[in-house]
Design an enzyme around this catalytic site. Sequence first.
Site, short mmCIF file in Angstrom:
data_model
loop_
_atom_site.label_atom_id
_atom_site.label_comp_id
_atom_site.label_asym_id
_atom_site.label_seq_id
_atom_site.Cartn_x
_atom_site.Cartn_y
_atom_site.Cartn_z
N ASN A 78 1.74 -5.08 1.34
CA ASN A 78 2.95 -5.68 0.78
C ASN A 78 4.09 -5.72 1.81
OD1 ASN A 78 3.78 -3.05 0.94
ND2 ASN A 78 4.18 -2.77 -1.25
N ASP A 85 6.38 9.79 7.14
CA ASP A 85 6.50 10.02 5.71
C ASP A 85 5.59 11.14 5.24
OD1 ASP A 85 4.21 8.50 6.25
OD2 ASP A 85 5.01 6.69 5.33
N HIS A 137 5.17 -3.16 3.63
CA HIS A 137 5.96 -1.93 3.81
C HIS A 137 5.73 -1.33 5.21
CE1 HIS A 137 2.64 0.84 1.87
NE2 HIS A 137 2.51 0.85 3.17
N GLU A 168 9.26 0.36 0.73
CA GLU A 168 8.65 -0.71 -0.05
C GLU A 168 9.60 -1.91 -0.09
OE1 GLU A 168 5.65 -0.35 -0.71
OE2 GLU A 168 5.14 1.41 -1.92
C1 F6R Z 1 1.61 5.88 6.76
C2 F6R Z 1 2.55 4.79 6.50
C3 F6R Z 1 2.11 3.51 5.87
C4 F6R Z 1 0.80 2.97 6.43
C5 F6R Z 1 0.41 1.70 5.69
C6 F6R Z 1 -0.95 1.17 6.14
O1 F6R Z 1 2.27 6.96 7.39
O2 F6R Z 1 3.69 4.96 6.75
O3 F6R Z 1 3.13 2.56 6.04
O4 F6R Z 1 0.94 2.70 7.80
O5 F6R Z 1 0.37 1.94 4.31
O6 F6R Z 1 -1.94 2.06 5.73
P1 F6R Z 1 -3.47 1.83 6.12
O7 F6R Z 1 -3.57 2.00 7.58
O8 F6R Z 1 -4.22 2.90 5.34
O9 F6R Z 1 -3.82 0.45 5.68
#
Ligand code: F6R
Length: 248
Positions: A141, A72, A143, A148
């Site tokens: 959450n 992303d 995702h 989401e």
């Molecule tokens: C990042 C991504 C997100 C993160 C997720 C966890 O490229 O796709 O899904 O993997 O938000 O983020 P952290 O590791 O910061 O808790």
Amino acid sequence: MKTFADQQHTFPSPQAAADAVAMHIINTLKTKPHAVLGLATGATMEPVYAYIVAAFKRGEVSFAGVTTFNLDEYAGLAPSDPGSYRSTMDRLLFDHVDIDKNRTFLPEASATAWEAAAERYEAMIVEAGGIDLQLLGIGRNGHIGFNEPGSLIDSRTRLVELHADTLAANARFFADGQVPKSAITMGIGTILSAREIVVLATGAAKAEAVNRAHSGAFSIDCPASALQTHGNVLWFLDTDAANARAAA
Ligand code: F6R
């Protein structure tokens, strides 16, 4: 299909879990030097990339033949913006290993024609031969990527609005706390097309999401629950992230 227990590896610390993920990636590149990797950002991944960079400096791994596609990118951020995932990947990994940056791809954040850019990204993944190993974190959450809750299991790369919980969680990566409110992300269907999926989740804040990802069948409320349908997913957890599940 494998059971959850077959796929789960639990480690005593976040560092140990991240090291194990890094070793798994390094071993993949040893057996397949031209592998196509799907990469993730987020704080959880930082020790993974640090381990890989140290291993590269010791001469234990090469990225010379590797192609990467990130999950992303925030919409509207210039690649040079320190908050962009392009800058983040350069800083954490690409600037420190022998990868050809022309083969490191992220969704086009500056696109004005989103649908065409998203279709191009999907086509580029296919042209590269598909993703061999997709690295994934998980949001509090549930995702995966920026899919989401409410995302469809067959969704593909597209522009999405970020949930308030995600904006709050990611504010720490921006000096002014202002997180872009939309992003372009691989879809759940795109992620499920990878041949192998490696999920890293550490810390107590992820325990509930990890547990929900394994409870019941796919639920649109927990995008990570779609991983149950894949059949080749490895979960790397620390004891805190695995806790709710152990107690369940
Ligand atoms: C990042 C991504 C997100 C993160 C997720 C966890 O490229 O796709 O899904 O993997 O938000 O983020 P952290 O590791 O910061 O808790």
